[in-house]
Design a protein around this motif. Structure first.
Motif, PDB file in Angstrom:
ATOM      1  N   ASN A 120       0.851  -1.182   0.000  1.00 62.67           N
ATOM      2  CA  ASN A 120       0.000   0.000   0.000  1.00 62.67           C
ATOM      3  C   ASN A 120       0.892   1.240   0.000  1.00 62.67           C
ATOM      4  N   GLY A 129       3.706   1.853   2.472  1.00 60.50           N
ATOM      5  CA  GLY A 129       3.566   0.755   3.422  1.00 60.50           C
ATOM      6  C   GLY A 129       4.608  -0.331   3.263  1.00 60.50           C
ATOM      7  N   THR A 139      -6.017  -7.764   8.217  1.00 59.81           N
ATOM      8  CA  THR A 139      -4.766  -7.259   7.677  1.00 59.81           C
ATOM      9  C   THR A 139      -4.552  -7.806   6.268  1.00 59.81           C
ATOM     10  N   LEU A 160      -5.356  -1.229  -0.045  1.00 60.37           N
ATOM     11  CA  LEU A 160      -5.988   0.038   0.308  1.00 60.37           C
ATOM     12  C   LEU A 160      -7.265   0.273  -0.495  1.00 60.37           C
ATOM     13  N   TYR A 164      -3.194  -1.249  10.275  1.00 60.19           N
ATOM     14  CA  TYR A 164      -2.421  -0.358   9.410  1.00 60.19           C
ATOM     15  C   TYR A 164      -1.007  -0.238  10.001  1.00 60.19           C
TER      16      TYR A 164
END
Length: 238
Positions: free
Chosen positions: A16, A19, A216, A220, A231
């Protein structure tokens, strides 16, 4: 006593924005999975990670890829003087990884940076003082495991899994069920299942009797309405 979970990386196989891929830290000492981006996130917390143990659920790169830069930092960088953490790998992984690691550096590169061991299916092992049981789950055609981590509380971690009875075994009556929910719909997978949709993760929670669900490994772009979503940087006690 409460157990602390720090979400280091929560992305699916592609990151993401900004991320990291899979990496979950328990009480600052046991890291579950170590995907791309996790090491950099850990280094934002301290100069070099001081985790005592790392446990890997399966050998898809988004769950172990940052072990490679961890080696270089341990041998030649800021981790040179740090104690070597335990590295728990799925059964048979040493032989499976040997030709890959030979091309990336050397066959023994993990042994040079970590205290390497292989866990056994459904046989509890101790990592960073915590009892971990690896339960085989369905993930396409690769051997993969969910983890049941027991201390004063029980954390269940699905790893990557399609719908299967083993998820109930992993998460039975757990205090927290950290569960992937990659797909928009279960029909997005082919005949071989390897991931869950949001609704399938909720079904797994209900069947297991776990007290709390934390989703999880979700892109996104796929919105979540209802269940709690992990997150990067999220911290919680349970």
């Amino acid at each position: 006593m409460a157990v602390r979970l720090s979400v280091i990386g929560s992305s699916p196989a592609w990151p993401n924005p900004g991320g990291a891929c899979s990496g979950y830290l328990i009480d600052g000492k046991l890291l579950l999975d170590c995907g791309p981006g996790v090491l950099a996130k850990l280094r934002q917390r301290e100069p070099w990670p001081t985790v005592e143990a790392i446990a890997i659920t399966h050998l898809h790169l988004d769950h172990w890829g940052d072990l490679v830069p961890w080696v270089w930092g341990s041998l030649y960088g800021p981790g040179e003087s740090a104690p070597r953490p335990q590295l728990w790998l799925p059964p048979g992984s040493r032989a499976e990884l040997r030709p890959i690691l030979a091309r990336l550096g050397s066959e023994d590169m993990f042994e040079r940076a970590f205290e390497v061991a292989e866990y056994e299916s459904r046989t509890p092992f101790t990592a960073a003082g915590l009892q971990v049981t690896a339960v085989p789950v369905e993930h396409y055609d690769i051997e993969a495991f969910g983890f049941r981590v027991e201390a004063d509380r029980v954390l269940a971690y699905s790893g990557d899994s399609g719908p299967c009875d083993a998820l109930e075994e992993v998460a039975r009556d757990a205090d927290l069920f950290l569960c992937e929910a990659t797909l928009e719909s279960g029909t997005d997978d082919g005949d071989l299942r390897g991931h869950l949709s949001l609704s399938e993760a909720v079904v797994a929670l209900e069947q297991s009797g776990a007290k709390r669900l934390l989703l999880t490994h979700r892109p996104l772009e796929r919105q979540v309405d209802g269940p709690e979503l992990a997150y990067d940087g999220y911290e919680l006690e349970f």
